[in-house]
Design an enzyme around this catalytic site. Structure first.
Site, short mmCIF file in Angstrom:
data_model
loop_
_atom_site.label_atom_id
_atom_site.label_comp_id
_atom_site.label_asym_id
_atom_site.label_seq_id
_atom_site.Cartn_x
_atom_site.Cartn_y
_atom_site.Cartn_z
N ASP A 12 0.64 -1.24 -0.02
CA ASP A 12 0.01 0.03 -0.01
C ASP A 12 0.89 1.11 -0.09
O ASP A 12 2.01 1.16 0.15
CB ASP A 12 -0.72 0.08 1.29
CG ASP A 12 -1.80 1.01 1.41
OD1 ASP A 12 -2.44 1.55 0.29
OD2 ASP A 12 -2.40 1.50 2.44
N ASP B 13 -8.90 4.26 -2.00
CA ASP B 13 -10.07 4.68 -0.90
C ASP B 13 -11.25 5.49 -1.28
O ASP B 13 -11.24 6.42 -1.39
CB ASP B 13 -9.15 5.56 0.16
CG ASP B 13 -8.09 4.83 0.73
OD1 ASP B 13 -7.96 3.65 0.89
OD2 ASP B 13 -7.05 5.50 1.20
N GLU C 226 2.51 5.12 -3.91
CA GLU C 226 2.47 6.20 -5.34
C GLU C 226 3.85 6.74 -5.23
O GLU C 226 4.31 6.97 -6.34
CB GLU C 226 1.53 7.17 -4.97
CG GLU C 226 0.11 6.76 -5.05
CD GLU C 226 -0.19 5.62 -3.86
OE1 GLU C 226 0.25 5.98 -2.65
OE2 GLU C 226 -1.25 4.59 -4.05
C1 GLC Z 1 -4.59 3.24 3.12
C2 GLC Z 1 -5.19 2.32 2.23
C3 GLC Z 1 -6.36 1.53 2.98
C4 GLC Z 1 -5.76 1.40 4.55
C5 GLC Z 1 -5.00 2.38 5.24
C6 GLC Z 1 -4.41 2.11 6.40
O1 GLC Z 1 -5.49 4.56 3.08
O2 GLC Z 1 -5.49 2.80 0.80
O3 GLC Z 1 -6.90 0.62 2.29
O4 GLC Z 1 -6.73 0.72 5.17
O5 GLC Z 1 -4.04 3.02 4.31
O6 GLC Z 1 -3.27 1.07 6.15
#
Ligand code: GLC
Length: 700
Positions: free
Chosen positions: A338, A418, A341
């Site tokens: 995650d 998100d 980017e």
């Molecule tokens: C980011 C991710 C989300 C995750 C959060 C905490 O916002 O896109 O899916 O739950 O981080 O890790």
């Protein structure tokens, strides 16, 4: 030849061009500098000439520079519908839209009014009124954009880039050609196609066990529980919190004993902290991305100040891969990459400075973040996948990523970031997932139920009732929002979610075959309705009803659109319980056979011993389908350990004969009992179960 057409603008025809294969042409601008673009992350193999572009070739880019930007304009003529463009918000049909290629943490898809999301796919597919189609790739990772008005116009802040044009008879053929150029997805493990339960975050470990138990007690078929950031010690990647997760091996064993897989999150940011094993390894080997002055760049994410691996460097990718060895050995089954980017907190741009430095290697030149930003996530998941595969060489790696780039489907599945518990975003998830599929990434889906904000019982029932037909099926929600598990809203919502998820598990023989097709030739798993008849203009903008594979049309219950393919697509209902008003309406294509398994509670229990074949005959009384099976994990299928079946139905007078035969593969698994569900406009009529491979029945 150059033509000056305005102040600071110069238009040039392509300086060099060649055919890369039949129907794929490559065009270079003048002044093209290979070292500033190649090796390209997009292609499996460096592009080569097999001959000249024929004089009658239609689509030819015009290259120019304008206000210091490199531009490629591809005049396409009138009456073209645009699709693809990767991960995009807004409608399915992209005409009149602009997309900015600069991967961005985009909560609720609001960054830049929806023009910038987490991934970049400099790719556009165009379909003409007669159904012929083309695809255009801008082979460019630099910060750029594309606008789709009359023409396709790519504009880049980097140096002049080459353009690849695919011309084919149909959109399906364009996608096959794209897959030939950019590679195919790997076969996912079967468990990754099951229902998955996530939240930011389930902790401590007793809560994780409670969720697993609740899924089983409530008889929600499910395969995966996800561990979001709170399992870590102070958000330090590759660590476990000693109090909340004192025994990860024990936890993973607990999950495995109940036929669950465990997927854990790994972000790229490495907490700056002396004595933290991962951060300590960086300086000596010089692993971190540098700022413009050459010092390791520090940016804030969850753990506070962080270093960021420079994934453009082969030795960094290699090192990153090794980190997974002990980690996976705790029994972790899959990894969630995650914030790649990369997302940076407390800065206006939400990411690193454009003049940060990456060193490259293996033929890749050093360059600024402006060049390498869009492939930061791509290079990360490439390294992750390799590391996970090295740690568990007999298992199919599963990596889910938020950021990626065209071609990155080779390394990871994706989810669409998100979103929020908002009916409008639920609806938008359909064109988003379809357009990713039309951009070479078949394995994707949204956070079901919505990430931000509180979900409602109706929304969860609606979203789950259509979300189970997406390639990737995961319920996920943000910290601070109300609980969003299927049982969190009372018995009626639970029942609706269960019915929908039951359908997913019963359709697995069909869905797994679709993934096999995606692996073989790049066909999307979830498809736009116009794939049913590309010449029918009324289907081109349909973005509520969609296709799962070629044979199943899904019409969400809330949908009010009426564009439908012609022919007798008959409705199929898979259960005999009363209608709850939420389940999507399913219609089967005339001439098709859909295999349906008995209900299982997870993919470990799943089997095709008893297989129902739903047969919807075409006007000639015929139908056919392929069914693919293998062990669902591991790589023996590559050595012939799989089974490919052909099922055919034919009619003589009033009698229909349905026959299943294994046409390929050494795996002797096969259904032990078969029955046919004869699909008619008034419902499905089932034959008795039979042991053989042939079912004969009378139409009336
Ligand atoms: C980011 C991710 C989300 C995750 C959060 C905490 O916002 O896109 O899916 O739950 O981080 O890790």
């Amino acid at each position: 030849m150059a033509l000056t057409i305005g102040i600071g603008m110069e238009l040039t025809a392509s300086e060099r061009s060649y055919m890369n294969s039949e129907d794929v042409a490559v065009f270079y601008p003048s002044g093209y500098e290979a070292a500033r673009h190649e090796p390209s992350p997009i292609f499996m193999n460096e592009l080569k000439s097999v001959g000249d572009v024929p004089a009658e070739w239609n689509l030819r880019p015009e290259f120019s520079t304008s206000d210091g930007k490199s531009v490629a304009r591809i005049p396409v003529g009138k009456g073209v519908d645009f699709y693809g463009n990767g991960e995009v918000s807004g409608p399915l049909r992209r005409n009149g839209r602009e997309v900015r290629f600069w991967n961005t943490d985009a909560p609720k898809y609001e960054a830049d009014e929806g023009r910038r999301l987490y991934q970049s796919h400099p790719w556009v597919m165009g379909i003409r009124q007669d159904g012929t189609a083309f695809g255009v790739i801008a082979d460019n990772t630099w910060k750029s954009s594309v606008s789709l008005d009359e023409d396709i116009v790519f504009e880049s802040e980097g140096p002049a880039f080459r353009v690849i044009v695919i011309e084919k008879e149909s959109p399906a053929e364009v996608l096959r050609a794209l897959a030939d150029l950019t590679g195919h997805i790997e076969m996912p493990p079967l468990w990754a196609l099951g229902y998955q339960q996530c939240r930011w975050s389930y902790f401590p470990d007793t809560r994780v066990k409670e969720i697993a138990d609740s899924l089983r007690i409530n008889r929600i078929p499910s395969d995966v529980i996800w561990m979001d950031i709170d399992y870590m010690d102070n958000f330090k990647i590759f660590t476990f919190d000693k109090e909340k997760f004192p025994d990860p091996i024990g936890l993973n064993d607990y999950l495995h004993d109940r036929n669950f897989k465990a997927v854990y999150m790994i972000d790229p940011g490495i907490k700056v902290e002396e004595g933290y094993r991962v951060d300590d390894q960086g300086p000596a080997a010089d692993y971190w991305v540098k700022d413009a002055s050459g010092k390791p760049y520090v940016g804030e994410v969850w753990p506070g100040p962080c270093h960021f691996p420079d994934f453009t460097r082969p030795e960094v990718r290699e090192w990153w891969g090794t980190l997974y060895k002990d980690y996976m050995a705790t029994g972790i089954d899959g990894v969630w990459n995650d914030m790649n980017e990369p997302a940076i907190f407390n800065v206006e741009t939400s990411t690193m400075p454009e003049d940060n430095r990456h060193l490259g290697g293996d033929g890749l030149a050093p360059g600024p973040h402006l060049r390498y930003h869009n492939v930061y996530g791509y290079n990360m998941v490439k390294a992750s996948r390799d590391g996970i595969l090295a740690a568990n060489p007999d298992k199919r790696p599963f990596v889910l990523t938020r950021s990626n780039f065209l071609g990155g489907h080779r390394y990871a599945a994706t989810w669409t970031g998100d979103n929020a518990s908002d009916p409008a975003l639920m609806k938008m998830s359909i064109p988003m997932t379809i357009n990713l599929g039309l951009s070479g990434q078949p394995f994707n889906g949204p956070d079901i139920g919505g990430f931000f904000d509180d979900c409602t019982p109706e929304l969860l029932a609606q979203w789950t009732s259509m979300g189970v037909y997406f390639p990737f099926v995961r319920n996920h929600s943000a910290a601070g929002t109300r609980s969003q598990e299927p049982w969190a809203f009372g018995p009626e919502t639970l029942e609706s979610c269960r019915t929908a998820i039951n359908r997913r598990y019963r359709l697995l023989p069909y869905i797994y075959t679709l993934f096999r097709e995606a692996y073989e030739d790049g066909m999307p798993v979830m498809r736009p309705l116009f794939f049913a008849d590309v010449k029918d203009p009324s289907l081109r903008s349909e973005q509520e009803a969609f296709l799962l594979g070629g044979d199943l049309m899904v019409v969400p219950r809330w949908s009010e659109t009426t564009a439908r393919p012609s022919g007798e697509w008959n409705k199929i209902v898979l259960e005999d319980t009363p209608d709850d008003g939420f389940q999507a309406n399913l219609y089967q294509r005339p001439g098709s056979i859909i295999p349906v398994a008995e209900l299982s509670q997870n993919t470990t229990e799943y089997n095709t011993d008893r297989l129902t074949l739903l047969v919807n005959l075409d006007p000639e009384g015929k139908a056919a389908r392929r069914i693919y099976e293998d062990a669902g994990d591991g790589f023996e299928f590559r050595d012939g350990e799989y089974a490919d079946y052909t099922v055919t139905a034919s009619t003589e007078g009033n009698e229909v004969t349905v026959k299943l035969s294994q046409t390929e593969g050494n795996l002797k698994k096969g259904p032990k009992s078969l029955r046919v569900g004869f699909v008619t406009p008034t419902g499905i009529k089932y034959t008795p179960w039979t042991k053989g491979d042939t079912v004969v029945f009378k139409k009336m």
